[in-house]
Design a protein around this motif. Structure first.
Motif, short mmCIF file in Angstrom:
data_model
loop_
_atom_site.label_atom_id
_atom_site.label_comp_id
_atom_site.label_asym_id
_atom_site.label_seq_id
_atom_site.Cartn_x
_atom_site.Cartn_y
_atom_site.Cartn_z
N VAL A 78 0.83 -1.20 0.00
CA VAL A 78 0.00 0.00 0.00
C VAL A 78 0.87 1.25 0.00
O VAL A 78 0.54 2.26 -0.61
N LEU A 79 2.02 1.18 0.67
CA LEU A 79 2.90 2.33 0.82
C LEU A 79 3.95 2.44 -0.28
O LEU A 79 4.37 3.54 -0.62
N ASP A 80 4.37 1.30 -0.81
CA ASP A 80 5.46 1.32 -1.78
C ASP A 80 5.26 0.23 -2.82
O ASP A 80 4.40 -0.64 -2.66
N ASN A 81 6.07 0.25 -3.88
CA ASN A 81 5.97 -0.73 -4.95
C ASN A 81 6.58 -2.07 -4.52
O ASN A 81 7.50 -2.12 -3.71
N ILE A 82 6.04 -3.17 -5.07
CA ILE A 82 6.64 -4.48 -4.90
C ILE A 82 6.93 -5.06 -6.27
O ILE A 82 6.28 -4.71 -7.25
N ASP A 83 7.92 -5.95 -6.35
CA ASP A 83 8.30 -6.51 -7.65
C ASP A 83 7.40 -7.69 -8.02
O ASP A 83 6.60 -8.17 -7.21
N ARG A 84 7.56 -8.16 -9.24
CA ARG A 84 6.71 -9.22 -9.78
C ARG A 84 6.88 -10.54 -9.04
O ARG A 84 5.91 -11.26 -8.79
N VAL A 85 8.13 -10.88 -8.69
CA VAL A 85 8.40 -12.13 -7.99
C VAL A 85 7.70 -12.14 -6.63
O VAL A 85 7.07 -13.12 -6.23
N THR A 86 7.83 -11.04 -5.91
CA THR A 86 7.17 -10.92 -4.60
C THR A 86 5.66 -11.02 -4.75
O THR A 86 4.98 -11.68 -3.96
N CYS A 87 5.13 -10.36 -5.75
CA CYS A 87 3.69 -10.39 -6.02
C CYS A 87 3.21 -11.82 -6.25
O CYS A 87 2.24 -12.26 -5.63
N LYS A 88 3.90 -12.55 -7.13
CA LYS A 88 3.50 -13.91 -7.46
C LYS A 88 3.63 -14.85 -6.26
O LYS A 88 2.74 -15.66 -5.99
N PHE A 89 4.76 -14.76 -5.56
CA PHE A 89 5.04 -15.68 -4.46
C PHE A 89 4.03 -15.54 -3.33
O PHE A 89 3.44 -16.53 -2.87
N PHE A 90 3.79 -14.31 -2.89
CA PHE A 90 2.89 -14.10 -1.76
C PHE A 90 1.43 -14.27 -2.17
O PHE A 90 0.59 -14.64 -1.34
N THR A 91 1.13 -14.04 -3.43
CA THR A 91 -0.21 -14.34 -3.92
C THR A 91 -0.46 -15.84 -3.87
O THR A 91 -1.55 -16.29 -3.49
N ALA A 92 0.56 -16.62 -4.25
CA ALA A 92 0.45 -18.08 -4.19
C ALA A 92 0.19 -18.55 -2.76
O ALA A 92 -0.64 -19.44 -2.52
N LEU A 93 0.90 -17.95 -1.79
CA LEU A 93 0.70 -18.31 -0.38
C LEU A 93 -0.72 -18.01 0.07
O LEU A 93 -1.36 -18.82 0.75
N VAL A 94 -1.21 -16.84 -0.31
CA VAL A 94 -2.56 -16.44 0.10
C VAL A 94 -3.61 -17.35 -0.50
O VAL A 94 -4.51 -17.85 0.20
N TYR A 95 -3.52 -17.58 -1.80
CA TYR A 95 -4.51 -18.43 -2.45
C TYR A 95 -4.51 -19.84 -1.89
O TYR A 95 -5.55 -20.41 -1.56
N CYS A 96 -3.32 -20.43 -1.77
CA CYS A 96 -3.20 -21.80 -1.30
C CYS A 96 -3.73 -21.94 0.13
O CYS A 96 -4.48 -22.86 0.44
N SER A 97 -3.34 -21.02 0.99
CA SER A 97 -3.78 -21.08 2.38
C SER A 97 -5.28 -20.82 2.51
O SER A 97 -5.97 -21.46 3.32
N ALA A 98 -5.80 -19.89 1.71
CA ALA A 98 -7.23 -19.58 1.77
C ALA A 98 -8.07 -20.77 1.33
O ALA A 98 -9.05 -21.13 1.99
N TYR A 99 -7.69 -21.38 0.21
CA TYR A 99 -8.42 -22.55 -0.26
C TYR A 99 -8.29 -23.71 0.71
O TYR A 99 -9.26 -24.44 0.95
N SER A 100 -7.10 -23.90 1.28
CA SER A 100 -6.91 -24.97 2.25
C SER A 100 -7.79 -24.75 3.48
O SER A 100 -8.38 -25.70 4.03
N SER A 101 -7.90 -23.51 3.92
CA SER A 101 -8.74 -23.18 5.06
C SER A 101 -10.20 -23.49 4.77
O SER A 101 -10.90 -24.10 5.59
N VAL A 102 -10.67 -23.09 3.60
CA VAL A 102 -12.07 -23.34 3.22
C VAL A 102 -12.34 -24.84 3.12
O VAL A 102 -13.36 -25.34 3.62
N ILE A 103 -11.43 -25.57 2.49
CA ILE A 103 -11.59 -27.02 2.34
C ILE A 103 -11.59 -27.70 3.70
O ILE A 103 -12.38 -28.61 3.96
#
Length: 290
Positions: A78-103
């Protein structure tokens, strides 16, 4: 972390939404991470032989921690820019953990229902099959995460680079729609069905003394809906708007609605672990007891 559309926001509403969502995420991180770690330690240290409910609790706590540890990155973005690798990696963590939680929550609902209505059927499940179920929940979560991760990119919004999901083609929109159905509406329907079966059984004279599981599943269904429904409704609205090539109406609160899903990870330790009767039984209970 997805489906953001800031084109129709003025600077004041955008700043307010960012501040509110960042505040919620910061609070979730400070409460949720220690809370879920406490759940894991509580189960591992107190019980020598945990039952399947406790295994689901551990699975849920691990998923919630994995989701919550990404929050500092999103607050920083929110405060500063992030790079593409960081974006992809942490998005993967969020999606995987969120779906695992729901399942996992869905599995907990179904398990409670089977244990009450069909105890003999569940007793035939071997420990190996139960382990396969737990591992499969993560494999399925990882599979569901792939479309979201692949379409997440760094996008320039005004003078700032942000991590957003790109919904360009009709095929991607259809996949996103299927994600909503499989990631929210189908699990929620299964939870409601399990709750109905439990309630119907609990009202019968022979099972009235086992009304506590019904209350637990009721809390599961209500909390799941409260914290996930706003995000999913906004997501569906934005998908439909993309299909119709029209402006979105609810996108100005998409950041806040997304933050609510993280709150669910904070509530889970108290709701699923400390409210569960099985976790207050004697230490040496067997895996078949619940």
């Amino acid at each position: 972390y997805e489906y953001f559309n800031h084109s129709n926001l003025n600077s004041t509403s955008e700043t307010t939404a960012y501040l509110v969502s960042s505040g919620l995420m910061g609070l979730c991180f400070m409460i949720g991470v220690p809370g879920n770690i406490g759940v894991i330690l509580f189960i591992l240290l107190r019980f020598k032989k945990v039952n399947f409910t406790a295994h689901l609790m551990l699975n849920l706590a691990a998923a919630d921690i994995l989701c919550l540890i990404t929050l500092p990155v999103w607050i920083y973005s929110v405060l500063d820019n992030i790079d593409r690798v960081t974006c992809k990696f942490f998005t993967a963590l969020v999606y995987c953990s969120a779906y695992s939680s729901v399942i996992t929550v869905t599995m907990l609902s179904v398990y409670r229902c089977l244990r009450i209505r069909h105890p003999q059927l569940w007793s035939r499940m071997s420990k190996r099959r139960k382990r396969v179920l737990l591992i499969s929940s993560w494999a399925l979560a990882l599979l569901f995460s792939c479309p979201g991760v692949l379409t997440q990119e760094i996008v320039k919004v005004e003078s700032k680079m942000e991590c957003e999901r790109i919904l360009k083609s009709e095929a991607i929109l259809i996949v996103a729609l299927l994600e909503s159905l499989l990631g929210f509406f189908v699990p929620f329907t299964i939870m409601l069905t399990s709750y109905y079966c439990l309630y119907k059984t609990a009202t019968q004279g022979a099972f009235r003394h086992r009304h506590r599981p019904t209350k637990l599943v009721t809390r599961i269904v209500i909390v799941f809906f409260i914290f996930w429904a706003p995000h999913q409704i906004i997501k569906l609205e934005e998908i439909c708007a993309a299909f119709l090539q029209s402006e979105t109406v609810l996108s100005f609160i998409s950041d806040i609605a997304g933050s609510l899903t993280f709150i669910n990870s904070c509530v889970n330790p108290f709701l699923y672990a400390f409210s569960s009767k099985s976790l207050h039984k004697r230490k040496n209970e067997s895996d078949t007891d619940d």
